[in-house]
Design a protein around this motif. Structure first.
Motif, PDB file in Angstrom:
ATOM      1  N   HIS A   1       0.459  -0.546  -0.151  1.00  0.00           N
ATOM      2  CA  HIS A   1      -0.081  -0.203   0.233  1.00  0.00           C
ATOM      3  C   HIS A   1       0.752   1.178   0.069  1.00  0.00           C
ATOM      4  O   HIS A   1       1.822   1.449   1.038  1.00  0.00           O
ATOM      5  CB  HIS A   1      -1.426   0.127   0.957  1.00  0.00           C
ATOM      6  N   ILE A   2       0.876   2.425  -0.832  1.00  0.00           N
ATOM      7  CA  ILE A   2       0.826   3.672  -1.238  1.00  0.00           C
ATOM      8  C   ILE A   2       0.274   4.293  -0.151  1.00  0.00           C
ATOM      9  O   ILE A   2      -0.807   4.765  -1.108  1.00  0.00           O
ATOM     10  CB  ILE A   2       1.656   3.889  -2.050  1.00  0.00           C
ATOM     11  N   THR A   3       0.740   5.326   0.181  1.00  0.00           N
ATOM     12  CA  THR A   3      -0.466   6.486   0.688  1.00  0.00           C
ATOM     13  C   THR A   3       0.162   7.961   0.172  1.00  0.00           C
ATOM     14  O   THR A   3       1.326   7.962  -0.115  1.00  0.00           O
ATOM     15  CB  THR A   3      -0.081   6.696   2.232  1.00  0.00           C
ATOM     16  N   ALA A   4      -1.002   8.394  -0.605  1.00  0.00           N
ATOM     17  CA  ALA A   4      -0.236   9.978  -1.502  1.00  0.00           C
ATOM     18  C   ALA A   4       0.306   9.253  -1.873  1.00  0.00           C
ATOM     19  O   ALA A   4       1.645   9.933  -2.112  1.00  0.00           O
ATOM     20  CB  ALA A   4      -0.090  10.735   0.183  1.00  0.00           C
ATOM     21  N   THR A   5       0.696   8.891  -3.030  1.00  0.00           N
ATOM     22  CA  THR A   5       1.161   8.771  -4.280  1.00  0.00           C
ATOM     23  C   THR A   5       1.693   9.591  -4.581  1.00  0.00           C
ATOM     24  O   THR A   5       1.437  11.028  -4.985  1.00  0.00           O
ATOM     25  CB  THR A   5       0.650   7.783  -5.504  1.00  0.00           C
ATOM     26  N   GLN A   6       3.124  10.287  -4.962  1.00  0.00           N
ATOM     27  CA  GLN A   6       3.993  10.858  -5.520  1.00  0.00           C
ATOM     28  C   GLN A   6       3.964  10.318  -7.494  1.00  0.00           C
ATOM     29  O   GLN A   6       4.267   8.801  -7.368  1.00  0.00           O
ATOM     30  CB  GLN A   6       5.468  11.434  -5.077  1.00  0.00           C
TER      31      GLN A   6
END
Lengths: 110, 114
Positions: free
Chosen positions: A75-80
């Motif tokens: 899970h990646i939070t707040a993708t960039q």
């Protein structure tokens, strides 16, 4: 033979949204590894999980290993935009062979 | 340390030609592997080696040969190239068994067979 599937195959997100990829094995895994491959590049190791139910975090990335050791998630939070690439899980019953999942390609729109 | 190096970066072959993809590592890793990557199929293991003089087959070994005469080098030979072997080939090495140790990948060789 052993199969490792990942879903989804592709994911497009807006920058700042969260992203999750799921990995499912047809057999019990001794451990699970995760790799990231940037477009045109080679796979780069991210992390290894060994214990049933294990959860590990690397900044905005959270990795989980299922209780039955047959599935895992990233899970990646707040993708960039720097998160763009293909994410692979890989595992095996133990020993010399590593079976890679089919991969999830992540595209992040600014 | 250069890590894992592969040559060539790109190659075009005609059907039936043979060639060798080179792989070398300078990390003194015992374990080395060859994978091929095709769209939508992830990386599939072709052959692997657990040390000099020892090799074994992976998931898709047909049409490929390997040998490991030194710890550093692990070349992959295509005996008679076929269009189905068009792919990106990655060599990897690790300190210990692949399923338990981080794999270090080379930059890859993009092969086209016409």
């Amino acid at each position: 033979g052993q199969q490792v599937m990942q879903i989804p195959q592709y994911q497009h997100v807006q920058e700042g949204e969260d992203f999750t990829t799921y990995c499912n094995s047809s057999t019990t895994l001794s451990n699970i590894q995760w790799y990231k491959q940037r477009p045109g590049g080679h796979p780069v190791f991210l992390i290894q999980l060994v214990k049933s139910g294990e959860v590990k975090k690397q900044k905005r990335l959270t990795f989980q290993f299922g209780e039955a050791k047959k599935n895992s998630s990233l899970h990646i939070t707040a993708t960039q935009t720097t998160d763009v690439g293909t994410y692979f899980c890989a595992g095996g019953p133990g020993g010399d062979k590593l079976i890679f999942g089919t991969g999830t390609r992540l595209q992040v729109f600014p | 340390n250069a890590g894992v190096t592969q040559t060539p970066k790109f190659q075009v072959l005609k059907t039936g030609q043979s060639m060798t993809l080179q792989c070398a590592q300078d990390m003194n890793h015992e374990y080395m592997s060859w994978y091929r990557q095709d769209p939508g199929m992830g990386l599939r293991l072709i052959h692997y080696s657990v040390g000099a003089g020892i090799t074994d087959q992976g998931e898709v070994p047909n049409g490929y040969n390997v040998s490991r005469s030194t710890t550093e080098d692990f070349p992959l030979r295509l005996l008679s190239a076929a269009p189905s072997q068009t792919s990106v080939y990655f060599c990897a090495s690790s300190l210990g068994p692949s399923s338990s140790y981080e794999q270090y990948f080379g930059p890859g060789t993009r092969l086209t067979v016409t």
